[in-house]
Design an enzyme around this catalytic site. Structure first.
Site, PDB file in Angstrom:
ATOM      1  N   CYS A   1      26.071  85.669  36.065  1.00 30.92           N
ATOM      2  CA  CYS A   1      24.814  85.396  35.783  1.00 30.92           C
ATOM      3  C   CYS A   1      24.424  84.141  36.361  1.00 30.92           C
ATOM      4  CB  CYS A   1      24.702  85.360  34.136  1.00 30.92           C
ATOM      5  SG  CYS A   1      25.733  86.552  33.280  1.00 30.92           S
TER       6      CYS A   1
ATOM      7  N   GLY B   1      23.264  76.765  40.260  1.00 28.21           N
ATOM      8  CA  GLY B   1      23.934  75.530  40.222  1.00 28.21           C
ATOM      9  C   GLY B   1      25.516  75.579  39.962  1.00 28.21           C
ATOM     10  N   LYS B   2      25.984  76.611  39.426  1.00 30.12           N
ATOM     11  CA  LYS B   2      27.382  76.614  39.140  1.00 30.12           C
ATOM     12  C   LYS B   2      27.755  77.219  40.577  1.00 30.12           C
ATOM     13  CE  LYS B   2      27.800  76.546  34.128  1.00 30.12           C
ATOM     14  NZ  LYS B   2      26.485  76.339  33.924  1.00 30.12           N
TER      15      LYS B   2
ATOM     16  N   ASP C   1      22.711  88.119  39.708  1.00 26.17           N
ATOM     17  CA  ASP C   1      21.957  87.971  38.709  1.00 26.17           C
ATOM     18  C   ASP C   1      21.073  89.270  38.287  1.00 26.17           C
ATOM     19  OD1 ASP C   1      21.162  85.119  36.683  1.00 26.17           O
ATOM     20  OD2 ASP C   1      19.492  87.007  36.652  1.00 26.17           O
TER      21      ASP C   1
ATOM     22  N   ASP D   1      23.661  92.369  44.823  1.00 24.60           N
ATOM     23  CA  ASP D   1      22.979  93.257  44.049  1.00 24.60           C
ATOM     24  C   ASP D   1      24.238  93.934  43.429  1.00 24.60           C
ATOM     25  OD1 ASP D   1      23.670  95.222  45.796  1.00 24.60           O
ATOM     26  OD2 ASP D   1      21.564  95.487  46.544  1.00 24.60           O
TER      27      ASP D   1
ATOM     28  N   ASP E   1      28.331  82.778  32.740  1.00 24.88           N
ATOM     29  CA  ASP E   1      27.614  81.749  32.104  1.00 24.88           C
ATOM     30  C   ASP E   1      26.437  82.435  31.396  1.00 24.88           C
ATOM     31  OD1 ASP E   1      26.321  79.463  31.227  1.00 24.88           O
ATOM     32  OD2 ASP E   1      25.523  78.580  33.131  1.00 24.88           O
TER      33      ASP E   1
ATOM     34  N   CYS F   1      25.718  77.250  26.870  1.00 25.25           N
ATOM     35  CA  CYS F   1      25.468  75.919  26.703  1.00 25.25           C
ATOM     36  C   CYS F   1      24.951  75.911  25.346  1.00 25.25           C
ATOM     37  CB  CYS F   1      24.177  75.409  27.472  1.00 25.25           C
ATOM     38  SG  CYS F   1      22.725  76.409  27.862  1.00 25.25           S
TER      39      CYS F   1
END
Length: 387
Positions: free
Chosen positions: A225, A230-231, A246, A270, A286, A339
């Site tokens: 995800c 960033g990760k 994603d 994809d 995430d 988060c």
């Protein structure tokens, strides 16, 4: 803009948000209408708006209402400033206080006001956080730190710190992760700095960095995800062969240029690519969540979240884990992260997954509290049993 004019601008933006506009949308629309506002003006207005959203209920109680004007009156009172000093009607400042507005309301003992949360969320916080619930709610009422991730492929943390200091950006090592620096001065200059342009640093919360630093060993890693990536960038900086996916590929549109700047290799996949490249040693999910651990940064979220939306999110989280598990090789690891500080999005989702899927065990569950060094995060490591 005068200080009073900045307050007036914040009131207009808060009224637009109350009428249904998203916070960032309302700020952008105001900025487009207000070409006269300089960078410092825009930053000050933004700070007013976000401070008000963090403390909407208590500020409204102190200001005697729920309009943008009442909330700003209350916010100034909470911060020890007499609103009459800024509500003068002069040079685009808000009109002077009326007789009723000048009366300071009695403090309210209501927990929802003190915690600055919707009433329906109070039991969720209490159940999820126990004795830490009130401290967590209070922490969400302050501003979050500005934190950088140092790209160790290009510079050490000390080297990045020195290079930033040369440009007037002061940082301190963040204890949550060995790659993290907390900006103490000059945060708004980070994106114009040479270390940023050269790929030495990225803006990333320290707890988010710690989630990646704690990943199980494995050469082939998928950020399932990925969002902005960033990760994935942090995974690649750790020397792993990194893939990113994603469901909305548009969210990853800037990832190739960010990876190039960082000197990292990240392959975007994809759905067909996922099938071709699986299995992976580590799959990081995430997952979309309430964002409750990061409401200092996006405080509008705590007022727009509903019980129905929270139920939708938990269903999405279950679906993501169920789909992503098939991408993990034997003995590999499915890592879940949010988060969020809510148990329903965290421990309960892991328990539900384990109850519904044989051949998996949980080797780690870890919470990161909302604190001065980072946002609230949760992560769990699920390992597929070798057959």
């Amino acid at each position: 803009m005068t200080p009073g004019a900045r307050i007036a601008a914040a009131i207009d933006i808060l009224d637009a948000i109350t009428a249904g506009a998203a916070a960032e949308q309302a700020l952008t629309q105001w900025a487009r209408r207000s070409r006269f506002a300089g960078a410092k003006d825009r930053a000050a207005v933004r700070d007013h708006v976000f401070d008000a959203l963090r403390r909407w209920r208590s500020a409204g109680a102190a200001g005697g209402g729920q309009s943008g004007r009442a909330v700003m009156i209350g916010l100034l009172r909470e911060d020890g400033t007499d609103p009459a000093q800024l509500f003068t009607g002069e040079r685009h400042a808000p009109e002077p206080l009326s007789h009723d507005e000048a009366q300071v309301p009695e403090p309210t003992p209501a927990r929802g006001v003190r915690w600055n949360l919707p009433d329906w969320l109070l039991p969720e916080f209490a159940e999820s956080l126990g004795a830490h619930a009130e401290a967590t709610a209070q922490a969400l009422q302050s501003r979050a730190p500005v934190t950088l991730r140092v790209n160790l492929r290009k510079a050490s943390r000390a080297e990045a710190q020195d290079a930033l200091q040369a440009e007037g950006i002061l940082c301190a090592p963040n204890p949550l992760c060995a790659t993290a620096l907390t900006v103490t001065e000059g945060a708004r200059r980070v994106k114009q700095s040479a270390p940023f342009a050269q790929g030495w640093i990225e803006l990333q919360d320290a707890a988010s960095q710690a989630v990646v630093a704690a990943l199980p060993s494995g050469a082939r890693c998928l950020d399932y995800c990925a969002g902005g990536g960033g990760k994935a960038l942090a995974m690649a900086a750790d020397g792993r062969t990194t893939f990113a996916h994603d469901i909305d590929a548009g969210r990853m549109k800037d990832l190739p240029s960010r990876a190039q700047r960082a000197g990292a290799a990240i392959r975007l996949l994809d759905r067909a690519g996922l099938e071709q490249e699986r299995p992976f040693d580590v799959v990081l999910c995430d997952a979309p969540c309430s964002g409750s651990g990061a409401w200092r940064r996006a405080p509008h979220g705590k007022w727009t979240l509903t019980p129905e939306r929270l139920a939708e999110l938990t269903a999405v989280q279950d679906s993501i884990l169920d789909t992503a598990k098939d991408l993990v090789g034997a003995g590999g690891h499915l890592v879940y992260a949010t988060c969020s500080v809510l148990r329903r999005e965290n421990e309960d989702r892991i328990a539900a997954f384990l109850a519904g899927h044989n051949g998996w065990f949980c080797r780690l569950e870890q919470r990161f509290d909302i604190q001065q060094h980072g946002d609230g995060f949760f992560t769990a490591h699920l390992t597929r049993v070798k057959l």
